[in-house]
Write an enzyme that holds these catalytic residues in place. Structure first.
Site, mmCIF file in Angstrom:
data_model
loop_
_atom_site.group_PDB
_atom_site.id
_atom_site.type_symbol
_atom_site.label_atom_id
_atom_site.label_comp_id
_atom_site.label_asym_id
_atom_site.label_seq_id
_atom_site.Cartn_x
_atom_site.Cartn_y
_atom_site.Cartn_z
ATOM 1 N N SER A 36 -4.129 29.557 51.234
ATOM 2 C CA SER A 36 -4.034 29.601 49.773
ATOM 3 C C SER A 36 -2.563 29.590 49.400
ATOM 4 O O SER A 36 -1.725 30.098 50.156
ATOM 5 C CB SER A 36 -4.679 30.883 49.252
ATOM 6 N N TYR A 49 -5.551 39.760 49.054
ATOM 7 C CA TYR A 49 -5.823 38.349 49.335
ATOM 8 C C TYR A 49 -4.533 37.634 49.739
ATOM 9 O O TYR A 49 -4.512 36.888 50.725
ATOM 10 C CB TYR A 49 -6.444 37.701 48.098
ATOM 11 N N LYS A 53 -3.995 35.840 53.373
ATOM 12 C CA LYS A 53 -3.696 34.413 53.469
ATOM 13 C C LYS A 53 -2.279 34.178 53.997
ATOM 14 O O LYS A 53 -2.028 33.196 54.689
ATOM 15 C CB LYS A 53 -3.906 33.721 52.115
ATOM 16 N N VAL A 82 -9.409 26.771 43.322
ATOM 17 C CA VAL A 82 -10.475 25.792 43.536
ATOM 18 C C VAL A 82 -11.706 26.251 42.758
ATOM 19 O O VAL A 82 -12.066 27.431 42.786
ATOM 20 C CB VAL A 82 -10.811 25.628 45.039
ATOM 21 N N THR A 84 -14.872 27.264 42.488
ATOM 22 C CA THR A 84 -15.912 27.753 43.395
ATOM 23 C C THR A 84 -16.638 28.927 42.742
ATOM 24 O O THR A 84 -16.319 29.324 41.621
ATOM 25 C CB THR A 84 -15.291 28.254 44.716
#
Length: 177
Positions: A36, A49, A53, A82, A84
């Site tokens: 990411s 996060y 990443k 993205v 999602t």
């Protein structure tokens, strides 16, 4: 903490180790990891996060260097946001803590697919989507104090964009009915 690290760092590392050994034994292979842009530069509101990443990015680059002489390539694809299910969750419940996530562009799964095809053809070390955001995050990584200066204006931009996306999704849902 465990869930974020398990899914975004430990899982890919375990997979990389497992398939990496098979590839070493056969003398060739290509591992593609999905990182990411948050792993290139810390993202307030998504610190765990970002940490996971960022760890995956470092491990991918290290593995690429270690395994290169054995015929194995490693590519890290680092996209911006993205579209999602996770993005939908943010749209439904996220507030200021996810604002920076919405300061760039929203990529489609097709954009990610194109990056995978490029990775398989060219075997680059890293692909950042979009490229300009990759450079921006790398600039911030070089000089983290930029984030201190830019955080509030970027957060406001992200909140405006988040509101626009929410409004657009609501309009789309009404039109579907």
């Amino acid at each position: 903490i465990d869930w974020v690290i398990d899914v975004n760092l430990k899982g890919p590392l375990i997979g990389m180790r497992a398939v990496g050994q098979v590839m070493v034994d056969q003398g060739f292979g290509h591992i593609i990891n999905v990182g990411s842009l948050a792993g290139l530069s810390p993202t307030p509101g998504n610190s765990l996060y970002s940490a996971a990443k960022g760890g995956l990015r470092n491990a991918s680059i290290a593995a690429a260097i270690e395994w290169r002489q054995q015929g194995i390539s490693v590519t890290l694809i680092s996209p911006d946001l993205v579209d999602t299910a996770l993005m939908q969750k943010h749209l439904d419940s996220g507030g200021e803590e996810v604002a920076l996530t919405y300061t760039g562009v929203t990529l489609s799964v097709v954009d990610l697919e194109k990056a995978f095809w490029k990775a398989m053809r060219e075997k680059p070390l890293e692909i950042n989507l979009p490229r300009w955001r990759g450079w921006l995050t790398k600039l911030n990584h070089i000089n983290p104090s930029l984030m201190l200066a830019l955080y509030e204006p970027m957060k406001k931009r992200g909140m405006r964009r988040l509101a626009q996306i929410r409004q657009s999704r609501m309009t789309d849902r009404k039109q579907e009915k």
